[in-house]
Design an enzyme around this catalytic site. Structure first.
Site, PDB file in Angstrom:
ATOM      1  CG  HIS A 110     -43.675 -15.711  34.539  1.00  9.69           C
ATOM      2  ND1 HIS A 110     -43.631 -14.728  35.493  1.00  9.69           N
ATOM      3  CD2 HIS A 110     -42.384 -16.079  34.335  1.00  9.69           C
ATOM      4  CE1 HIS A 110     -42.376 -14.513  35.850  1.00  9.69           C
ATOM      5  NE2 HIS A 110     -41.601 -15.319  35.168  1.00  9.69           N
TER       6      HIS A 110
ATOM      7  CB  SER B 201     -39.400 -13.448  33.638  1.00 11.70           C
ATOM      8  OG  SER B 201     -38.165 -13.432  32.997  1.00 11.70           O
TER       9      SER B 201
ATOM     10  CG  ASN C 162     -40.224 -10.560  38.467  1.00 12.41           C
ATOM     11  OD1 ASN C 162     -39.769 -10.958  39.541  1.00 12.41           O
ATOM     12  ND2 ASN C 162     -40.016 -11.194  37.335  1.00 12.41           N
TER      13      ASN C 162
ATOM     14  CD  GLU D 127     -46.566 -13.536  37.662  1.00  8.73           C
ATOM     15  OE1 GLU D 127     -46.561 -12.840  38.689  1.00  8.73           O
ATOM     16  OE2 GLU D 127     -45.832 -13.276  36.680  1.00  8.73           O
TER      17      GLU D 127
HETATM   18  P1  NAD Z   1     -31.440 -20.606  29.600  1.00 10.89           P
HETATM   19  O1  NAD Z   1     -30.392 -19.705  29.093  1.00 10.89           O
HETATM   20  O2  NAD Z   1     -31.117 -21.568  30.682  1.00 10.89           O
HETATM   21  O3  NAD Z   1     -32.062 -21.440  28.366  1.00 10.89           O
HETATM   22  C1  NAD Z   1     -32.438 -20.876  27.150  1.00 10.89           C
HETATM   23  C2  NAD Z   1     -32.311 -21.947  26.083  1.00 10.89           C
HETATM   24  O4  NAD Z   1     -32.932 -21.480  24.898  1.00 10.89           O
HETATM   25  C3  NAD Z   1     -30.856 -22.282  25.719  1.00 10.89           C
HETATM   26  O5  NAD Z   1     -30.684 -23.669  25.789  1.00 10.89           O
HETATM   27  C4  NAD Z   1     -30.702 -21.746  24.303  1.00 10.89           C
HETATM   28  O6  NAD Z   1     -29.832 -22.539  23.510  1.00 10.89           O
HETATM   29  C5  NAD Z   1     -32.110 -21.832  23.778  1.00 10.89           C
HETATM   30  N1  NAD Z   1     -32.429 -20.872  22.721  1.00 10.89           N
HETATM   31  C6  NAD Z   1     -32.055 -19.589  22.623  1.00 10.89           C
HETATM   32  N2  NAD Z   1     -32.597 -19.040  21.528  1.00 10.89           N
HETATM   33  C7  NAD Z   1     -33.341 -20.008  20.915  1.00 10.89           C
HETATM   34  C8  NAD Z   1     -34.165 -20.047  19.762  1.00 10.89           C
HETATM   35  N3  NAD Z   1     -34.339 -18.972  18.995  1.00 10.89           N
HETATM   36  N4  NAD Z   1     -34.782 -21.206  19.450  1.00 10.89           N
HETATM   37  C9  NAD Z   1     -34.609 -22.308  20.204  1.00 10.89           C
HETATM   38  N5  NAD Z   1     -33.849 -22.326  21.321  1.00 10.89           N
HETATM   39  C10 NAD Z   1     -33.219 -21.194  21.676  1.00 10.89           C
HETATM   40  O7  NAD Z   1     -32.651 -19.647  30.039  1.00 10.89           O
HETATM   41  P2  NAD Z   1     -33.765 -19.905  31.147  1.00 10.89           P
HETATM   42  O8  NAD Z   1     -33.280 -19.397  32.454  1.00 10.89           O
HETATM   43  O9  NAD Z   1     -34.277 -21.283  31.038  1.00 10.89           O
HETATM   44  O10 NAD Z   1     -34.898 -18.869  30.650  1.00 10.89           O
HETATM   45  C11 NAD Z   1     -35.689 -19.117  29.526  1.00 10.89           C
HETATM   46  C12 NAD Z   1     -36.860 -18.166  29.529  1.00 10.89           C
HETATM   47  O11 NAD Z   1     -37.602 -18.309  30.751  1.00 10.89           O
HETATM   48  C13 NAD Z   1     -36.511 -16.701  29.423  1.00 10.89           C
HETATM   49  O12 NAD Z   1     -37.502 -16.044  28.689  1.00 10.89           O
HETATM   50  C14 NAD Z   1     -36.534 -16.246  30.859  1.00 10.89           C
HETATM   51  O13 NAD Z   1     -36.770 -14.867  31.016  1.00 10.89           O
HETATM   52  C15 NAD Z   1     -37.705 -17.049  31.385  1.00 10.89           C
HETATM   53  N6  NAD Z   1     -37.687 -17.281  32.843  1.00 10.89           N
HETATM   54  C16 NAD Z   1     -36.545 -17.577  33.500  1.00 10.89           C
HETATM   55  C17 NAD Z   1     -36.578 -17.795  34.856  1.00 10.89           C
HETATM   56  C18 NAD Z   1     -35.319 -18.157  35.626  1.00 10.89           C
HETATM   57  O14 NAD Z   1     -35.326 -18.042  36.858  1.00 10.89           O
HETATM   58  N7  NAD Z   1     -34.278 -18.586  34.966  1.00 10.89           N
HETATM   59  C19 NAD Z   1     -37.804 -17.712  35.559  1.00 10.89           C
HETATM   60  C20 NAD Z   1     -38.965 -17.435  34.844  1.00 10.89           C
HETATM   61  C21 NAD Z   1     -38.896 -17.217  33.490  1.00 10.89           C
END
Ligand code: NAD
Length: 536
Positions: free
Chosen positions: A144, A123, A194, A156
């Site tokens: 995204h 993001s 954003n 996106e």
């Molecule tokens: P989260 O913390 O819920 O999940 C991340 C997962 O990735 C965890 O289960 C973790 O164990 C795993 N992980 C971490 N490092 C790893 C690796 N090297 N290899 C394999 N697995 C790994 O996070 P999330 O909220 O799902 O966000 C994930 C991504 O999506 C981020 O880049 C975040 O910026 C993006 N994002 C999040 C949102 C939101 O609202 N949460 C919205 C859009 C984008």
């Protein structure tokens, strides 16, 4: 070259909230989906949870039992990344860290086929930076999604410097196939949503910083403008730590451009652990205390005027003429109309009730040559629908004398609208200005005499930010409109607002802010100036 990803096996890496959502959408669209997470057991756990979710959706009749079973059968939890060799698309949703994402993508290049597409759900990190060091950076693209993925329509599609256009187009096509609306964006800080959204928070935080209004008043005014949530309640929901971190990252990524400078108000809240809903307290209290009511003044009916004239030509002037006509009808007369004025509003005998053009009430009092001036905010929402004529009965109902009533935010006796009085206004006009606004169907909200008040200031800055995004090739106007409506549920897109307002109108508010605050924050976008050569 056309790339078709609609039938390829998909690998999702990261079984967190976003990864799980992406798996659900891809499996329901018919893909075989593999899921991998670095944490032992996390992928299998996420798969079981998804099976329960899909089962529940089938029970509720949102999809057939067969479709749910088939989708669940297509999801496979992997224990080793190398087992994903035949993936034609990888969507990465791991921790938001450049090194982790870069490392993963490099590892994947050694596993999946040469023509597999690598997508990142980052993001905030540059897609170009994640691709740095890949053997084939052309196949890396941002995909995204927004949270919750199954419900939010927007994707996106973010291109880095080396992303192949055919790869971006294939991801956009796939997103559409998954029932989403895809918008193309260039990899720049905050991408579209954003970035363009920053002023929604920043202008409210700036108004709070100078004690111009309370969180409740700001929320009420912006909700009345059609936003589903006011900025303060929204920041409380997002979490001030998260919201502050995004603002900081956009600020830093833009070389500390003052336009994105974070707020001391929010930093203090984060430092104090007032993070919003999740900590029980932010701008509002969520534990133990009843919702704080919004103080709403009940206004007496305006005193009988000798002459009322509606000034100006804009759509607001037309709406004002309608509501003023309805308000005066019970008295058996109506307003005059003066279309050639260079201001919009009402002349009520010697006093002036003026639609903000960025000038403060103090400035307007000097320009119009009368101390009895009140400036009111842009009634944005009403301009999206046919104007609601006022009924004379409302005049009679409010003739109870001024008294302060307590009311929940949702139960205002009209549409919340900010106004400010000129410092030299008479006591009589101080009572009459809000009484007139109330008679026209508004719930008048007194705020400090700041340029553009609340809604005009916020919308002007949202439009200005969107204009700069277009100028810099981040997206086109249609993508900006779709992104803000679908990614954040905005009631309209920035360019739709601009079409209903006017280029000189937006420029005049931003310029007034620039005059007042000096510095680099309120720079008019060159894109806006170029739409209107007289403003150059
Ligand atoms: P989260 O913390 O819920 O999940 C991340 C997962 O990735 C965890 O289960 C973790 O164990 C795993 N992980 C971490 N490092 C790893 C690796 N090297 N290899 C394999 N697995 C790994 O996070 P999330 O909220 O799902 O966000 C994930 C991504 O999506 C981020 O880049 C975040 O910026 C993006 N994002 C999040 C949102 C939101 O609202 N949460 C919205 C859009 C984008």
């Amino acid at each position: 070259m056309t790339i078709d990803l609609r039938n390829v096996p998909v690998l999702v890496v990261g079984a967190g909230i976003m990864g799980a959502g992406i798996v659900q959408v891809a499996a329901l669209a018919g893909h075989r989906v593999m899921l991998f997470d670095a944490r032992d057991g996390a992928a299998a756990q996420a798969r079981d949870k998804l099976a329960a979710t899909l089962g529940m959706l089938a029970e509720k009749g949102k999809l057939s039992l067969d479709a749910a079973h088939a989708a669940i059968g297509r999801i496979e939890a992997l224990t080793a990344l190398v087992d994903a060799r035949d993936a034609g698309l990888v969507v990465e949703a791991i921790v938001e860290q450049l090194d982790a994402k870069r490392g993963l993508m490099r590892e994947l290049e050694g596993i999946v086929a040469m023509d597999a597409v690598l997508a990142t759900n980052t993001s905030s990190i540059s897609v170009t930076a994640i691709g740095n060091g890949l053997q084939h950076p052309a196949r890396l693209v941002g995909m995204h999604f927004f949270n919750p993925v199954p419900l939010m329509k927007l994707v996106e599609v973010v291109s880095g410097l080396q992303t192949a256009p055919a790869v971006a187009e294939a991801i956009a096509e796939l997103a559409r196939h998954w029932g989403k609306v895809a918008v193309h964006a260039k990899s720049t800080p905050g991408f579209i949503v954003n970035r363009i959204a920053r002023p929604y928070y920043a202008e409210t935080l700036a108004l709070l910083h100078e004690q111009a209004a309370t969180p409740q008043v700001l929320d009420a005014c912006l909700r009345a403008a059609g936003f589903r949530m006011g900025p303060c309640e929204l920041m409380d929901l997002i979490g001030h730590d998260t919201n502050f971190a995004v603002t900081n990252s956009v600020y830093e990524a833009n070389f500390f451009d003052k336009r994105y400078v974070p707020s001391l108000v929010q930093r203090e809240m984060v430092a104090g652990g007032l993070l919003g809903r999740k900590s029980g307290r932010g701008f509002y209290r969520y534990e133990g205390a009843a919702a704080e009511p919004l103080p709403v003044a009940v206004h007496e009916a305006p005193a009988t005027a000798r002459q009322v004239t509606v000034h100006g030509r804009a759509a607001v002037a037309d709406a004002l003429e309608q509501s003023t006509t309805a308000a005066l009808a019970p008295q058996g007369w109506g307003p005059a109309r003066e279309r050639d004025s260079d201001w919009v509003g009402l002349a009520i005998d010697g006093a002036r009730l003026v639609l903000t053009d960025g000038r403060t009430a103090q400035q307007l009092a000097a320009d119009l040559g009368t101390p009895d001036v009140a400036v009111f905010d842009r009634p944005v929402a009403q301009l999206m629908q046919p104007a609601q004529p006022m009924h004379g009965a409302q005049l009679a109902q409010s003739a109870q004398g001024a008294q302060l009533a307590q009311s929940a935010q949702g139960a205002l006796p009209g549409t919340a609208l900010a106004y400010a009085l000129a410092p030299g206004a008479s006591d009589a006009w101080r009572a009459q200005a809000p009484a007139w606004l109330a008679a026209l169907g508004y719930a008048p909200m007194p705020v400090a005499d700041a340029p553009g008040l609340v809604v005009a200031r916020t919308v002007a800055m949202l439009v200005n930010e969107a204009a700069d995004a277009v100028l810099q090739g981040v997206c086109d106007p249609a993508a900006a409109d779709a992104a803000m409506k679908l990614g954040l549920n905005y009631p309209a897109g920035p360019f739709e607002w601009l079409a209903r307002w006017s280029v000189p109108g937006v420029i005049s508010v931003v310029q007034a802010l620039d005059r007042e605050y000096r510095g680099e924050r309120y720079r008019v976008s060159p894109w806006l100036r170029r739409q209107h050569p007289s403003q150059a």
